[in-house]
Design a protein around this motif. Sequence first.
Motif, short mmCIF file in Angstrom:
data_model
loop_
_atom_site.label_atom_id
_atom_site.label_comp_id
_atom_site.label_asym_id
_atom_site.label_seq_id
_atom_site.Cartn_x
_atom_site.Cartn_y
_atom_site.Cartn_z
N THR A 132 69.95 21.88 15.86
CA THR A 132 71.07 21.11 16.38
C THR A 132 71.53 20.07 15.37
O THR A 132 72.73 19.91 15.12
N ALA A 133 70.58 19.34 14.80
CA ALA A 133 70.92 18.31 13.82
C ALA A 133 71.55 18.93 12.57
O ALA A 133 72.60 18.46 12.09
N LEU A 134 70.95 19.98 12.04
CA LEU A 134 71.45 20.60 10.81
C LEU A 134 72.84 21.19 11.01
O LEU A 134 73.77 20.90 10.25
N GLY A 156 65.63 9.70 18.98
CA GLY A 156 65.23 10.84 19.78
C GLY A 156 64.91 12.07 18.93
O GLY A 156 64.87 12.02 17.70
N GLY A 157 64.70 13.19 19.61
CA GLY A 157 64.35 14.42 18.91
C GLY A 157 65.39 14.86 17.91
O GLY A 157 65.11 15.03 16.71
N VAL A 158 66.63 15.05 18.37
CA VAL A 158 67.71 15.45 17.46
C VAL A 158 68.02 14.32 16.49
O VAL A 158 68.23 14.55 15.29
N GLY A 159 68.03 13.09 16.98
CA GLY A 159 68.41 11.95 16.15
C GLY A 159 67.51 11.74 14.95
O GLY A 159 67.99 11.47 13.84
N ALA A 166 70.91 14.09 7.24
CA ALA A 166 72.11 13.46 6.69
C ALA A 166 71.82 12.80 5.35
O ALA A 166 72.62 12.87 4.41
N LYS A 167 70.66 12.14 5.23
CA LYS A 167 70.28 11.53 3.96
C LYS A 167 70.08 12.59 2.88
O LYS A 167 70.42 12.36 1.71
N SER A 168 69.55 13.76 3.26
CA SER A 168 69.35 14.83 2.28
C SER A 168 70.68 15.37 1.75
O SER A 168 70.73 15.93 0.65
N PHE A 169 71.76 15.18 2.52
CA PHE A 169 73.10 15.57 2.07
C PHE A 169 73.76 14.47 1.23
O PHE A 169 74.87 14.64 0.75
N PRO A 267 82.45 19.59 20.71
CA PRO A 267 81.24 19.88 21.48
C PRO A 267 80.47 20.99 20.77
O PRO A 267 81.05 21.85 20.10
N PHE A 268 79.16 20.97 20.92
CA PHE A 268 78.38 21.86 20.06
C PHE A 268 77.05 22.23 20.69
O PHE A 268 76.36 21.37 21.24
N ILE A 269 76.68 23.49 20.59
CA ILE A 269 75.35 23.97 20.95
C ILE A 269 74.84 24.79 19.76
O ILE A 269 75.55 25.66 19.25
N ALA A 270 73.64 24.52 19.31
CA ALA A 270 73.10 25.19 18.13
C ALA A 270 72.88 26.68 18.38
O ALA A 270 72.66 27.12 19.51
N LYS A 271 72.93 27.44 17.30
CA LYS A 271 72.67 28.87 17.34
C LYS A 271 71.39 29.19 16.59
O LYS A 271 71.08 28.56 15.58
N SER A 272 70.66 30.18 17.07
CA SER A 272 69.45 30.61 16.39
C SER A 272 69.82 31.17 15.02
O SER A 272 70.77 31.94 14.87
N SER A 273 69.08 30.77 14.01
CA SER A 273 69.35 31.24 12.65
C SER A 273 68.05 31.25 11.86
O SER A 273 67.45 30.18 11.65
N GLN A 274 67.62 32.41 11.42
CA GLN A 274 66.42 32.49 10.61
C GLN A 274 66.60 31.76 9.28
O GLN A 274 65.68 31.10 8.80
N ASP A 275 67.78 31.87 8.70
CA ASP A 275 68.03 31.19 7.42
C ASP A 275 67.90 29.68 7.58
O ASP A 275 67.30 29.00 6.73
N ASP A 276 68.46 29.14 8.66
CA ASP A 276 68.38 27.70 8.86
C ASP A 276 66.97 27.25 9.21
O ASP A 276 66.52 26.17 8.80
N LEU A 277 66.23 28.07 9.95
CA LEU A 277 64.83 27.75 10.23
C LEU A 277 64.01 27.71 8.95
O LEU A 277 63.18 26.82 8.75
N LYS A 278 64.26 28.67 8.07
CA LYS A 278 63.55 28.68 6.78
C LYS A 278 63.89 27.44 5.97
O LYS A 278 63.01 26.84 5.34
#
Length: 340
Positions: A132-134, A156-159, A166-169, A267-278
């Motif tokens: 969600t954050a990414l 919080g969790g997402v925060g 955000a700092k990494s960007f 508005p936004f809901i995250a999507k499952s992504s193997q690339d983003d998880l990696k």
Amino acid sequence: MKAIAYHEYGSADVLKCEEIEKPVPKHDEVLIKVRAASVNPLDWRLMKGKPRILRLFFGLRKPRFGRPGVDAAGEVEAVGSNVTQFKPGDEVFGACRGAFAEYACTTKSNLVMRPDKVTFEQAASVFVAGLTALQGLRDKGKIFAGSKVLVNGAAGGVGTFAVQIAKSFGADVTGVCSTRNIDMVRSIGADEVIDYTQEDFTTSNQRYDLILDCVGNHSFSECRRVLNPTGRFVMVGGPHEMSVIGLLAFMIKPLLLSLFVSQKAVPFIAKSSQDDLKLLGELIATGKLKPVIGGRYSLSDASDAMREVEEGHARGKVVITLDGVDETWKDDEPAKRVLA
């Protein structure tokens, strides 16, 4: 095997630790021996069946699948006939329906390998909050190096993920949190921290390119005051308690207003992504991202873990550990060690 289940909607008191049959993976599924799982706000919303519109999809009178938990990390126990990228013994993390259990099945596309330097607890905290954050920052918020970003609900969790990502960007990050979390939010990289008990960020003189709203306690109209002319307001969280009408208004009003102003509400809901998880796993392994674990519970104390998240003031991620606990838990303070 032991698993947490509920057979009626209600408070965390409806959660029971039960003995059920060990699941068998289907052709494209993986059976995981769960080592750690984490709690998300959606878990308690589904448990309570509120807002009631959720019951149209998950069971009108009683839940069709009363097994909480999505985020998980563990070891592959068995694989289906169509699974070739994983084998028994592999250590993985991702999404697993009914993760508050000793074993759980999931489709192969929901998992990636756990990097060696990432603990099971850290890995179990990633799927919902990390994605969600990414994706909220990168894909919907259009973050860029040097951009000014405000994270509302930074403790919080997402925060906590969002501040660090955000700092990494290369962004300049302001976190909004309560008094008790100021030092923690600053320690994970926030350039500025606003104590919402003392100051309303929507009335400040600062201007932001992006607001990632994890709380939903300020309207888009209010937040426009501190957005740059082409700023974006990304909504990833909503008010703690709301009716169906309130939910629809919360989602629709910002979108309608966006049609007539230069700033945009997304508005936004995250999507499952193997690339983003990696990617998130690599960031953790290299020390660029450190999940904040604010509470630890055993499986038998899952109801207490759910209560902590439902109260709405959990720090970082609340984790359920099933097979001991990683020694790194001592590095995260404050934390609750209530493992049996």
